[in-house]
Write an enzyme that holds these catalytic residues in place. Structure first.
Site, PDB file in Angstrom:
ATOM      1  N   GLY A   9       0.815  -1.215   0.000  1.00  0.00           N
ATOM      2  CA  GLY A   9       0.000   0.000   0.000  1.00  0.00           C
ATOM      3  C   GLY A   9       0.848   1.264   0.000  1.00  0.00           C
ATOM      4  CB  ALA A  11       1.001   3.634  -4.601  1.00  0.00           C
ATOM      5  N   GLY A  13      -1.802   7.412   0.592  1.00  0.00           N
ATOM      6  CA  GLY A  13      -2.266   7.568   1.973  1.00  0.00           C
ATOM      7  C   GLY A  13      -1.235   7.230   3.042  1.00  0.00           C
ATOM      8  CB  ILE A  14      -1.581   5.116   6.097  1.00  0.00           C
ATOM      9  CG1 ILE A  14      -2.773   5.873   6.694  1.00  0.00           C
ATOM     10  CG2 ILE A  14      -0.670   4.573   7.195  1.00  0.00           C
ATOM     11  CD1 ILE A  14      -3.793   4.986   7.408  1.00  0.00           C
ATOM     12  CB  SER A 112      -9.784  -0.424  10.809  1.00  0.00           C
ATOM     13  OG  SER A 112     -10.808   0.552  10.861  1.00  0.00           O
ATOM     14  CE1 TYR A 152     -11.303  -1.156   5.528  1.00  0.00           C
ATOM     15  CE2 TYR A 152     -12.516  -0.227   7.373  1.00  0.00           C
ATOM     16  CZ  TYR A 152     -11.361  -0.318   6.640  1.00  0.00           C
ATOM     17  OH  TYR A 152     -10.245   0.409   6.999  1.00  0.00           O
TER      18      TYR A 152
HETATM   19  P1  NAI Z   1      -5.429   4.584   0.433  1.00  0.00           P
HETATM   20  O1  NAI Z   1      -6.555   4.217  -0.455  1.00  0.00           O
HETATM   21  O2  NAI Z   1      -4.898   5.976   0.372  1.00  0.00           O
HETATM   22  O3  NAI Z   1      -4.206   3.585   0.215  1.00  0.00           O
HETATM   23  C1  NAI Z   1      -4.391   2.200   0.109  1.00  0.00           C
HETATM   24  C2  NAI Z   1      -3.319   1.627  -0.803  1.00  0.00           C
HETATM   25  O4  NAI Z   1      -3.523   0.207  -0.899  1.00  0.00           O
HETATM   26  C3  NAI Z   1      -3.385   2.195  -2.235  1.00  0.00           C
HETATM   27  O5  NAI Z   1      -2.120   2.622  -2.663  1.00  0.00           O
HETATM   28  C4  NAI Z   1      -3.913   1.042  -3.033  1.00  0.00           C
HETATM   29  O6  NAI Z   1      -3.499   1.030  -4.391  1.00  0.00           O
HETATM   30  C5  NAI Z   1      -3.358  -0.159  -2.252  1.00  0.00           C
HETATM   31  N1  NAI Z   1      -4.094  -1.359  -2.608  1.00  0.00           N
HETATM   32  C6  NAI Z   1      -5.457  -1.490  -2.648  1.00  0.00           C
HETATM   33  N2  NAI Z   1      -5.790  -2.681  -3.156  1.00  0.00           N
HETATM   34  C7  NAI Z   1      -4.630  -3.324  -3.429  1.00  0.00           C
HETATM   35  C8  NAI Z   1      -4.337  -4.591  -3.996  1.00  0.00           C
HETATM   36  N3  NAI Z   1      -5.298  -5.421  -4.405  1.00  0.00           N
HETATM   37  N4  NAI Z   1      -3.034  -4.934  -4.146  1.00  0.00           N
HETATM   38  C9  NAI Z   1      -2.050  -4.077  -3.768  1.00  0.00           C
HETATM   39  N5  NAI Z   1      -2.278  -2.864  -3.232  1.00  0.00           N
HETATM   40  C10 NAI Z   1      -3.546  -2.481  -3.088  1.00  0.00           C
HETATM   41  O7  NAI Z   1      -5.927   4.236   1.898  1.00  0.00           O
HETATM   42  P2  NAI Z   1      -5.328   4.544   3.353  1.00  0.00           P
HETATM   43  O8  NAI Z   1      -6.342   5.350   4.060  1.00  0.00           O
HETATM   44  O9  NAI Z   1      -3.936   4.979   3.288  1.00  0.00           O
HETATM   45  O10 NAI Z   1      -5.402   3.067   3.983  1.00  0.00           O
HETATM   46  C11 NAI Z   1      -4.254   2.319   4.366  1.00  0.00           C
HETATM   47  C12 NAI Z   1      -4.695   1.278   5.377  1.00  0.00           C
HETATM   48  O11 NAI Z   1      -5.234   1.941   6.508  1.00  0.00           O
HETATM   49  C13 NAI Z   1      -5.799   0.343   4.869  1.00  0.00           C
HETATM   50  O12 NAI Z   1      -5.529  -0.970   5.322  1.00  0.00           O
HETATM   51  C14 NAI Z   1      -7.050   0.901   5.525  1.00  0.00           C
HETATM   52  O13 NAI Z   1      -8.038  -0.091   5.695  1.00  0.00           O
HETATM   53  C15 NAI Z   1      -6.479   1.366   6.846  1.00  0.00           C
HETATM   54  N6  NAI Z   1      -7.302   2.346   7.536  1.00  0.00           N
HETATM   55  C16 NAI Z   1      -7.566   3.569   6.976  1.00  0.00           C
HETATM   56  C17 NAI Z   1      -8.352   4.479   7.651  1.00  0.00           C
HETATM   57  C18 NAI Z   1      -8.697   5.818   7.104  1.00  0.00           C
HETATM   58  O14 NAI Z   1      -9.533   6.516   7.719  1.00  0.00           O
HETATM   59  N7  NAI Z   1      -8.097   6.255   5.991  1.00  0.00           N
HETATM   60  C19 NAI Z   1      -8.920   4.152   8.970  1.00  0.00           C
HETATM   61  C20 NAI Z   1      -8.569   2.848   9.477  1.00  0.00           C
HETATM   62  C21 NAI Z   1      -7.776   2.002   8.768  1.00  0.00           C
END
Ligand code: NAI
Length: 258
Positions: A9, A11, A13-14, A112, A152
């Site tokens: 992940g 690319a 966000g976090i 989460s 989720y």
């Molecule tokens: P984001 O959408 O900005 O980043 C998620 C990344 O995972 C993206 O770069 C995406 O391309 C990658 N990804 C998705 N499907 C994939 C796949 N099939 N194969 C490889 N890579 C894949 O989201 P964010 O917010 O940075 O989330 C990161 C983690 O934090 C996730 O596990 C999310 O569930 C968790 N999270 C996020 C929260 C939020 O409020 N943003 C809250 C609680 C947990």
């Protein structure tokens, strides 16, 4: 000396923020993502997961200082299960041998606050039984029954339960590998951007995830916590789900969990 860290992940966000933080500190990050990463792979499929593990092992030469399973999707579809549970678990299991070869290995998952919410027991059970076809069948059924939104939370609960069990096993704790999770509340990333654009949705989110301490967080808050979890300083924490959530978990569950 810089460490070598595999991070899914990376690319967005976090994950993207954590990759930047670690690189600034001199670490080598092997990012895994659907695009814009060192290893391009789809963690939602068994083939993609195997390819990701093989490519990371080739790049790191069989030795990794840390693995962070951060990739995830919030879709109310079976993808939540295939990526958030099976993708995370396959990456950690597949790279465990390379971690064991390092001097001070660490592993972390991004869980989460949603993992504390209502779950679909059949989905969680199938995940923990490592039965992906059964998990997918249960997820399809949930979508048909308009319960896709529970996929989720189910995927996050399952990966956190998997982590609790594995973290203290001979393969993880016994091999000197701390395995823990950071569970965020609501973080301002591309995942939540569409939700923030809708005032009604913000109200719903705030009710479901109340964050009395400093409100919605920036991704750097979660990245800093993950960076500590995988740092050499973390020698004795195992199987913990650390809520970095502005007080949401304490508000929702109260003192009686102890
Ligand atoms: P984001 O959408 O900005 O980043 C998620 C990344 O995972 C993206 O770069 C995406 O391309 C990658 N990804 C998705 N499907 C994939 C796949 N099939 N194969 C490889 N890579 C894949 O989201 P964010 O917010 O940075 O989330 C990161 C983690 O934090 C996730 O596990 C999310 O569930 C968790 N999270 C996020 C929260 C939020 O409020 N943003 C809250 C609680 C947990």
């Amino acid at each position: 000396m810089g460490r070598t860290i595999a991070l899914s992940g990376s690319a967005s966000g976090i994950g993207r923020t954590l990759a930047e933080l670690l690189r600034e500190r001199g670490d080598e990050v092997i990012g895994i993502d659907l695009k814009d990463a060192e290893v391009i792979a789809d963690l939602g499929t068994p083939e993609g997961r195997s390819a990701a593990v093989a490519a990371v092992l080739e790049r790191c030469g069989g030795r990794l200082d840390a693995v962070v399973a951060c990739a995830g999707v919030a879709h109310p579809t079976p993808l939540a299960v295939t990526v958030n549970y099976f993708g995370a678990v396959a990456l950690l299991d597949g790279l465990r041998g390379a971690l064991a070869a390092a001097e001070r290995p660490r592993a972390a998952v991004v869980g989460s606050i949603a993992g504390t919410q209502g779950v679909l027991e059949d989905v969680v059970r199938a995940c923990l039984d490592d039965d992906e076809p059964a998990a997918l069948a249960a997820a399809d059924k949930a979508v048909e029954n308009n319960m896709g939104l529970m996929l989720y939370p189910s995927s996050k609960s399952a990966v956190e339960q998997w982590l609790r069990a594995r973290s203290v096993s001979a393969e993880w704790a016994g091999a000197g590998i701390p395995l823990n999770a950071i569970a965020p509340g609501i973080v301002k990333t591309p995942m939540t951007e569409p939700l923030f654009a809708d005032a009604g949705m913000v109200e719903v989110m705030n009710e479901a995830v109340p964050m009395p301490l400093n409100g919605h967080s920036d991704p750097i808050v979660i990245a800093e916590a993950l960076a500590w979890l995988i740092s050499p300083a973390n020698t004795h924490m195992a199987g913990q789900i650390i809520y970095v959530d502005g007080g949401a978990e304490a508000t929702l569950r109260g003192p009686s969990v102890f």
